[in-house]
Motif scaffolding. Structure first.
Motif, PDB file in Angstrom:
ATOM      1  N   UNK A  51       6.158   5.519   0.802  1.00 41.77           N
ATOM      2  CA  UNK A  51       6.236   4.186   1.151  1.00 41.77           C
ATOM      3  C   UNK A  51       7.571   3.625   0.856  1.00 41.77           C
ATOM      4  N   UNK A  52       8.123   2.918   1.868  1.00 42.27           N
ATOM      5  CA  UNK A  52       9.531   2.344   1.511  1.00 42.27           C
ATOM      6  C   UNK A  52       9.406   0.616   1.099  1.00 42.27           C
ATOM      7  N   UNK A  53       8.080   0.176   0.995  1.00 45.38           N
ATOM      8  CA  UNK A  53       7.906  -1.045   0.429  1.00 45.38           C
ATOM      9  C   UNK A  53       8.143  -1.205  -1.110  1.00 45.38           C
ATOM     10  N   UNK A  54       7.617  -2.344  -1.669  1.00 45.60           N
ATOM     11  CA  UNK A  54       7.550  -2.611  -2.907  1.00 45.60           C
ATOM     12  C   UNK A  54       6.420  -1.935  -3.588  1.00 45.60           C
ATOM     13  N   UNK A  55       5.447  -1.536  -2.802  1.00 48.12           N
ATOM     14  CA  UNK A  55       4.277  -0.787  -3.290  1.00 48.12           C
ATOM     15  C   UNK A  55       2.943  -0.773  -2.798  1.00 48.12           C
ATOM     16  N   UNK A  56       1.909   0.110  -3.343  1.00 46.70           N
ATOM     17  CA  UNK A  56       0.700  -0.195  -2.450  1.00 46.70           C
ATOM     18  C   UNK A  56      -0.531  -0.507  -3.515  1.00 46.70           C
ATOM     19  N   UNK A  57      -1.233  -1.189  -3.071  1.00 42.81           N
ATOM     20  CA  UNK A  57      -2.444  -1.759  -3.883  1.00 42.81           C
ATOM     21  C   UNK A  57      -3.709  -1.357  -3.325  1.00 42.81           C
ATOM     22  N   UNK A  58      -4.791  -1.215  -4.186  1.00 40.40           N
ATOM     23  CA  UNK A  58      -6.090  -1.160  -3.578  1.00 40.40           C
ATOM     24  C   UNK A  58      -6.898  -1.912  -4.469  1.00 40.40           C
ATOM     25  N   UNK A  59      -7.889  -2.747  -3.708  1.00 43.29           N
ATOM     26  CA  UNK A  59      -8.985  -3.770  -4.351  1.00 43.29           C
ATOM     27  C   UNK A  59     -10.068  -2.805  -4.680  1.00 43.29           C
ATOM     28  N   UNK A  60     -10.466  -2.794  -5.926  1.00 39.49           N
ATOM     29  CA  UNK A  60     -11.743  -2.158  -6.042  1.00 39.49           C
ATOM     30  C   UNK A  60     -12.859  -3.006  -6.249  1.00 39.49           C
ATOM     31  N   UNK A  61     -13.758  -3.037  -5.056  1.00 43.02           N
ATOM     32  CA  UNK A  61     -14.924  -3.998  -5.154  1.00 43.02           C
ATOM     33  C   UNK A  61     -16.024  -3.463  -6.271  1.00 43.02           C
ATOM     34  N   UNK A  62     -17.196  -4.231  -6.188  1.00 44.16           N
ATOM     35  CA  UNK A  62     -18.203  -3.911  -7.208  1.00 44.16           C
ATOM     36  C   UNK A  62     -18.835  -2.480  -6.707  1.00 44.16           C
ATOM     37  N   UNK A  63     -18.968  -2.081  -5.399  1.00 44.43           N
ATOM     38  CA  UNK A  63     -19.748  -0.815  -5.147  1.00 44.43           C
ATOM     39  C   UNK A  63     -18.706   0.262  -5.104  1.00 44.43           C
ATOM     40  N   UNK A  64     -17.495   0.070  -5.638  1.00 44.11           N
ATOM     41  CA  UNK A  64     -16.534   1.208  -5.120  1.00 44.11           C
ATOM     42  C   UNK A  64     -16.607   2.464  -6.286  1.00 44.11           C
ATOM     43  N   UNK A  65     -16.900   3.696  -5.608  1.00 46.60           N
ATOM     44  CA  UNK A  65     -17.111   4.556  -6.482  1.00 46.60           C
ATOM     45  C   UNK A  65     -15.531   5.400  -6.514  1.00 46.60           C
ATOM     46  N   UNK A  66     -15.114   5.242  -7.881  1.00 38.70           N
ATOM     47  CA  UNK A  66     -13.750   5.421  -8.317  1.00 38.70           C
ATOM     48  C   UNK A  66     -13.539   6.866  -8.270  1.00 38.70           C
ATOM     49  N   UNK A  67     -14.530   7.789  -8.528  1.00 28.25           N
ATOM     50  CA  UNK A  67     -14.382   9.153  -8.679  1.00 28.25           C
ATOM     51  C   UNK A  67     -14.442   9.971  -7.099  1.00 28.25           C
ATOM     52  N   UNK A  68     -14.737   9.119  -6.157  1.00 25.33           N
ATOM     53  CA  UNK A  68     -14.945   9.751  -4.816  1.00 25.33           C
ATOM     54  C   UNK A  68     -13.666   9.615  -4.097  1.00 25.33           C
ATOM     55  N   UNK A  69     -13.286  10.501  -3.205  1.00 19.17           N
ATOM     56  CA  UNK A  69     -11.965  10.580  -2.272  1.00 19.17           C
ATOM     57  C   UNK A  69     -12.426  10.271  -0.950  1.00 19.17           C
ATOM     58  N   UNK A 128      14.010  -2.295  -4.542  1.00 16.75           N
ATOM     59  CA  UNK A 128      13.990  -1.255  -5.466  1.00 16.75           C
ATOM     60  C   UNK A 128      13.985  -1.794  -7.039  1.00 16.75           C
ATOM     61  N   UNK A 129      14.294  -3.045  -7.083  1.00 18.27           N
ATOM     62  CA  UNK A 129      14.312  -3.781  -8.543  1.00 18.27           C
ATOM     63  C   UNK A 129      12.826  -4.371  -8.750  1.00 18.27           C
ATOM     64  N   UNK A 130      12.191  -4.712  -7.505  1.00 20.83           N
ATOM     65  CA  UNK A 130      10.938  -5.326  -7.738  1.00 20.83           C
ATOM     66  C   UNK A 130       9.918  -4.467  -7.787  1.00 20.83           C
ATOM     67  N   UNK A 131      10.048  -3.078  -7.629  1.00 22.42           N
ATOM     68  CA  UNK A 131       8.783  -2.074  -7.725  1.00 22.42           C
ATOM     69  C   UNK A 131       8.317  -2.147  -9.000  1.00 22.42           C
ATOM     70  N   UNK A 132       8.944  -1.990  -9.929  1.00 26.27           N
ATOM     71  CA  UNK A 132       8.395  -1.768 -11.261  1.00 26.27           C
ATOM     72  C   UNK A 132       7.617  -3.129 -11.894  1.00 26.27           C
ATOM     73  N   UNK A 133       8.173  -4.462 -11.264  1.00 28.96           N
ATOM     74  CA  UNK A 133       7.566  -5.410 -11.683  1.00 28.96           C
ATOM     75  C   UNK A 133       6.139  -5.519 -10.956  1.00 28.96           C
ATOM     76  N   UNK A 134       6.251  -5.307  -9.487  1.00 32.50           N
ATOM     77  CA  UNK A 134       5.007  -4.963  -8.997  1.00 32.50           C
ATOM     78  C   UNK A 134       3.988  -4.274  -9.609  1.00 32.50           C
TER      79      UNK A 134
END
Length: 799
Positions: free
Chosen positions: A517-535, A493-499
């Motif tokens: 998600x019960x962990x400290x967080x979720x992250x996604x790596x944005x590669x060069x060809x990543x379309x940020x507007x697409x779902x 709980x305390x490390x979530x904001x730092x993460x």
């Protein structure tokens, strides 16, 4: 035939004749069976396999049942709750077999026996649970008894219902009152069984200001009854709880009984706390249930009896109405429903019944007293210690922040922020509940969602202890497991904001807000060809995250990683699990970014390798063909003739250099092989890019796992070494007599022999004040392959 075989002297021929006779017999029998089966083919062609032929034996049938119960051997074994069927359970199972056997008796004997079984069971239940002069209805579906009671109430209040039917209800609509804390789906079930519209149900809210938030608001109920009477409706029935389905709270049954008598309403009580009526001490709120019009009990789970029906006890003087409502029956099969309970109650006796219920209540009190001493655990129970249900949840307030686990929104937080924190709290409690269920399966815990409090963990030993065999040691183990999981919950709980801050500050990473998600967080790596507007799903991103997951798991850290789609889209993300307090979040985030970047670069290199190699081969072939044409022009045509060329080359040899081509995979360029033959080493080329690595990557101590902060011992060691280094510098200053510093610099001179060394420029600055040149005393310095150690500041003469 046998006599003729005996006359044959040769044993070999005799054996062959015997075998031929047996073979012919087998063929004839097979042909005969085939003809018989063909005659029955028209009849049994559509019959399933197990029913064809003369039937299966008992062993095969039981083996089939066992396979259906436990599954195939190839399937992964699951770990469901295994019911502890003792001898009392065997008695209950025996009752079903005896019921089938008793049904074969003649009618007179069957009538007497079933009447005796039914009357004994009703008398025993009424005496045990203090419900005097009551009748009983035995039913398989737990809610079926309440539906029959509603029919009885309708027939009692509407005298012309048998004749006029729905017209009577249309002129004066009945109203059934249910608590807001009632079992989900109970009202819909009653309407479907009775054929009533949903407006006939009235949901009574629970207390909001005083008392338990899971108890019915009596004052508001009285107001609703008065409003319904003014509108021309008929208050028919009230369902009260002696132990709600969620948290086990008991309504104020005594006050509700007075209200029902005042307005002529039928009072029905149900709940797990009714089991405490068999004990010597009963709370006043539960004891008031003995004065109600009807109650539904489930003695099967309370006593650990399998396949035992539920019981609805009621009081009514008109047997004709009970028969019309379906509460009584003249069929012997309906009366035999009480046989398993009749056998089990005799086997247990009063002491056994009271002991099992008392043991379950002691388990709940033991857990409740233990959890009161545990920090960050909130218990949702009544003020009195009469409830055999314990509901708890993880609760912690972060320092210098608003409470993140309060159900009431904080004024300083937006509704979206409050909802996000609420979901985060629910995720942590859901993880805690699942962990405890796996670690202590005998506890019988369940994870549930409450409207006000959120996700909680419930311990209801009255419904599970007799079945699972829960003991006091299991409760102690449960408390120990809770205490062992609290540090991980608190640190996560305390490390979530730092993460979150570290991810947002790192290029190439995107923080994904997933409150479930019960962990400290979720992250996604944005590669060069990543379309940020697409779902939509991203195959390249999924490939990178799959490689990232594999790399992180190879580090053998204490963290758990998984990949899956994003909370609001189909893009792949990396889910980071629970973390301990010594987790180095900065190193973790930087390792994730560096590893993902490396995987992306390697994937690009592999993807472009085929095209680069193909173009390089084509270019090499073209240049080699051009070189052959130039050689042909230089040497002449005569040298290409086999015999003449050999003679001419013998008289006048040609000195030609070997001209080849080498392909640099790293640079993707075609180079000449001439430097290989001239310098005996490959010439200068493109230096491959360095492997991405975090600037914060640190050396770990032996036995230290990744993403862990240094221990105190290592910190003390580093402080000691730095202090000794400062003392050495002070000694040097005292010897030099001045504030000048001595700096040692090492550099490599490896490289192409003809390339200028980077040391020459630094030497001109280092010795511009007249310092002696190092190469005067050490001629080997400055040569390829050596490392130079040079002074960058002049020193005093006595040094």
């Amino acid at each position: 035939m046998d006599a003729s075989l005996e006359k044959i002297a040769d044993p070999t021929l005799a054996e062959m004749g015997k075998n031929l006779k047996e073979a012919m017999k087998m063929l004839e029998d097979s042909q005969r069976r085939t003809e018989e089966e063909n005659g029955k083919k028209l009849i049994s062609g559509d019959i399933p396999g197990p029913l064809q032929g003369s039937g299966q034996d008992m062993v095969s049938i039981l083996q089939l049942v066992q396979n259906l119960m436990h599954g195939d051997e190839d399937e992964e074994p699951q770990s469901p709750r295994i019911q502890n069927i003792g001898e009392q359970g065997h008695m209950a199972l025996l009752g079903h077999s005896l019921g089938a056997y008793i049904s074969t008796l003649d009618k007179e004997k069957l009538r007497k026996l079933t009447t005796r079984i039914l009357s004994d069971t009703i008398l025993w239940l009424c005496r045990i649970f203090r419900y005097e002069n009551g009748c009983a209805y035995f039913h398989e579906e737990e809610r079926e008894g309440l539906a029959k009671i509603c029919r009885l109430a309708i027939h009692s209040r509407y005298e012309d219902f048998v004749v006029d039917g729905f017209n009577v209800l249309y002129n004066k609509k009945p109203v059934i009152y249910l608590s807001a804390a009632a079992r989900p789906g109970l009202g819909q079930y009653l309407c479907n069984q009775l054929g009533l519209p949903f407006p006939c149900l009235c949901r009574v809210p629970c207390n909001t200001m005083f008392g338990s938030q899971h108890q019915m608001d009596v004052a508001f109920l009285e107001k609703m009854i008065k409003d319904d009477i003014e509108r021309g409706r008929l208050p028919l029935l009230l369902v009260a709880n002696a132990g709600t389905a969620a948290v086990g709270h008991t309504d104020k049954i005594g006050r509700l009984k007075e209200l029902c008598e005042q307005y002529g309403i039928w009072l029905h009580v149900e709940g797990v706390n009714l089991a405490t009526l068999a004990l010597g001490y009963v709370s006043s709120s539960v004891l008031a249930a003995t004065k109600c019009d009807s109650m539904t009990m489930t003695p099967g789970p309370w006593l650990g009896l399998p396949a035992v029906p539920a019981v609805t006890l009621y009081k009514h003087d008109d047997p004709a109405l009970t028969l019309v409502a379906g509460l009584t029956s003249n069929k012997p099969a309906d009366k035999l429903r009480a046989l398993p309970l009749w056998l089990s109650l005799q086997y247990l006796g009063l002491d056994g019944i009271v002991e099992r219920i008392k043991h379950a209540c002691q388990l709940s009190q033991r857990l409740q007293e233990s959890l009161k001493k545990v920090n960050y655990i909130k218990i949702l129970v009544e003020d009195e210690l009469s409830s055999p249900v314990v509901v708890f949840r993880f609760f912690q307030e972060l320092p210098d922040s608003d409470p993140v686990f309060k159900a009431v929104p904080v004024p300083t937080m937006t509704p979206s922020a409050v909802g996000r924190e609420r979901h985060s709290c629910d995720a942590l409690n859901r993880w805690l509940g699942e962990q405890l269920k796996q670690l202590v399966p005998a506890s019988g815990l369940t994870v549930m969602d409450l409207e006000a409090e959120g996700t909680c963990v419930r311990f209801s030993p009255l419904m599970t202890a007799a079945v699972l065999g829960t003991r006091g040691e299991d409760v102690d183990q449960l408390v120990a497991c809770i205490e062992s999981k609290l540090p991980v919950l608190s640190s996560t709980l305390q490390l979530r904001e730092e993460f979150k801050q570290e991810v947002e500050a790192t290029a190439g990473l995107l923080y994904v807000d997933d409150p479930n998600w019960p962990g400290i967080g979720v992250v996604r790596y944005e590669h060069a060809n990543d379309d940020k507007s697409s779902l939509k799903s991203d195959p390249e991103g999924e490939k990178i995250h799959a490689g990232l997951l594999k790399k992180l798991n190879e580090l053998e850290s204490d963290l758990t990683f998984k990949i899956g789609p994003e909370y609001k889209s189909m893009k792949s993300c990396l889910y980071v699990g629970m973390a301990s307090e010594d987790m180095d979040v900065a190193e973790l985030v930087e390792t994730i970014a560096a590893t993902a970047r490396e995987i992306e670069e390697n994937s690009r290199l592999l993807e472009n390798m085929t095209e680069v190699v193909r173009k390089g081969i084509q270019e090499a072939q073209a240049e080699l063909q051009k070189a052959n044409e130039e050689r042909l022009l230089e040497e002449g045509v005569l040298r290409q003739i086999p015999v003449v060329g050999s003679v001419l080359n013998w008289f006048s040899p040609v000195q030609a250099l070997q001209k080849g081509r080498t392909f640099n995979l790293t640079a993707g360029s075609l180079e000449s092989t001439e430097p290989i033959y001239v310098y005996k080493a490959q010439g200068a080329g493109v230096t491959p890019p360095p492997t991405p690595s975090g600037s914060r990557t640190k050396q770990r101590l032996p036995g230290q796992k990744p993403f862990k902060r240094s221990l105190r011992g290592s910190d003390a060691l580093s402080e000691t070494s730095s202090a000794s280094h400062i003392e050495d510098l002070e000694k040097v200053e005292r010897l030099s007599g001045g504030p000048e510093q001595i700096t040692l610099e090492a550099s490599s001179t490896e490289g192409h022999p003809g390339a200028p060394s980077p040391q020459h420029a630094s030497r001109s600055e280092a010795f511009q004040k007249g310092a002696p040149h190092p190469e005067d005393d050490h001629p080997q310095m400055g040569k390829p392959g050596s490392r130079d150690l040079r002074l960058t500041q002049p020193v005093n003469s006595h040094l």
